[in-house]
Design an enzyme around this catalytic site. Sequence first.
Site, PDB file in Angstrom:
ATOM      1  N   HIS A 127      10.629  -5.718 -17.626  1.00  0.00           N
ATOM      2  CA  HIS A 127       9.478  -5.031 -18.231  1.00  0.00           C
ATOM      3  C   HIS A 127       8.970  -3.959 -17.259  1.00  0.00           C
ATOM      4  O   HIS A 127       8.967  -4.166 -16.053  1.00  0.00           O
ATOM      5  CB  HIS A 127       8.371  -6.042 -18.550  1.00  0.00           C
ATOM      6  CG  HIS A 127       7.304  -5.426 -19.402  1.00  0.00           C
ATOM      7  ND1 HIS A 127       6.334  -4.621 -18.872  1.00  0.00           N
ATOM      8  CD2 HIS A 127       7.089  -5.470 -20.736  1.00  0.00           C
ATOM      9  CE1 HIS A 127       5.554  -4.199 -19.855  1.00  0.00           C
ATOM     10  NE2 HIS A 127       5.991  -4.695 -20.998  1.00  0.00           N
ATOM     11  N   GLU A 145      11.181   0.574 -24.714  1.00  0.00           N
ATOM     12  CA  GLU A 145       9.739   0.679 -24.488  1.00  0.00           C
ATOM     13  C   GLU A 145       9.444   1.887 -23.612  1.00  0.00           C
ATOM     14  O   GLU A 145       9.441   1.779 -22.370  1.00  0.00           O
ATOM     15  CB  GLU A 145       9.206  -0.572 -23.774  1.00  0.00           C
ATOM     16  CG  GLU A 145       9.341  -1.844 -24.570  1.00  0.00           C
ATOM     17  CD  GLU A 145       8.231  -2.851 -24.232  1.00  0.00           C
ATOM     18  OE1 GLU A 145       7.611  -3.359 -25.158  1.00  0.00           O
ATOM     19  OE2 GLU A 145       7.973  -3.092 -23.037  1.00  0.00           O
TER      20      GLU A 145
HETATM   21  P1  PGA Z   1       1.670  -2.787 -25.910  1.00  0.00           P
HETATM   22  O1  PGA Z   1       2.690  -3.423 -24.885  1.00  0.00           O
HETATM   23  O2  PGA Z   1       2.073  -3.224 -27.288  1.00  0.00           O
HETATM   24  O3  PGA Z   1       0.329  -3.320 -25.506  1.00  0.00           O
HETATM   25  O4  PGA Z   1       1.743  -1.302 -25.743  1.00  0.00           O
HETATM   26  C1  PGA Z   1       4.044  -3.545 -25.195  1.00  0.00           C
HETATM   27  C2  PGA Z   1       4.762  -4.140 -24.016  1.00  0.00           C
HETATM   28  O5  PGA Z   1       4.398  -3.796 -22.884  1.00  0.00           O
HETATM   29  O6  PGA Z   1       5.679  -4.956 -24.183  1.00  0.00           O
END
Ligand code: PGA
Length: 243
Positions: free
Chosen positions: A87, A159
């Site tokens: 992440h 992401e």
């Molecule tokens: P968010 O986070 O939906 O709060 O933007 C997504 C993530 O970091 O997995």
Amino acid sequence: MKLVIGNQKSYMNKADVESFINETKDNIFNRENVIICPSDIYISSYIDNNYRTGGQNVSLKMNGPTTGEVSAQQLKSVGVTYCVVGHSERRKDNSETDIDTNIKIKNLLAEQLIPILCVGESREERENGLCLEVISREINTAFKDLSSDQAGQIIVAYEPVWAISDGINPASIPTNEEIKEIVLQIKDYVMNNNQVEVKVLYGGSVNDKNIDELNLIIELDGYLIGGASKNAKEFNYIINSTK
Ligand code: PGA
């Protein structure tokens, strides 16, 4: 059916978890596509209530003298089935490297846990046209030395770092066309390198306002949801609208 994976980060205390469970358990019951990744200390509360769960991180080492870490074997032993690796918050705050993601993925696969590998570019990298380059590097190292069979078990979460919310305000997110383009590029990249199809999720400010629009992207296999997964009403809405 699209996967809906809630990454609850460190947002919730025990009382928050209890009310979240009370308000979502009937809706989530028997939905194979919904997975909650809570803080490790709450995993058992979710499992006791029949949720499918994932870890938010896993140790680089197997069981042993690693103070403060949770190993793949330990996650498996309580009934966890998935685990997030790489992440962007861990890459930034804990200096997690691409090599680390590769080691963690191998540890998880050795215990038959499904890795959810996060990849994505920063705003600066995007502005410099480096999006695909960054994502391919992250995938290439994370998938190093894996067989096609092993590679095919990984779920990739695209992401973009700049689209991740601060937990209060959602950030801007890519358009459906932009998400679709990256999702297809990731699938092609893994197919060419590992001869296998992978599932690709989108993550970054997914919420009850944009989920219906995002659901129009048929190439997408689901979502990794942070902030909106701590709010039962919002999460229920997202689950109900996602087929
Ligand atoms: P968010 O986070 O939906 O709060 O933007 C997504 C993530 O970091 O997995």
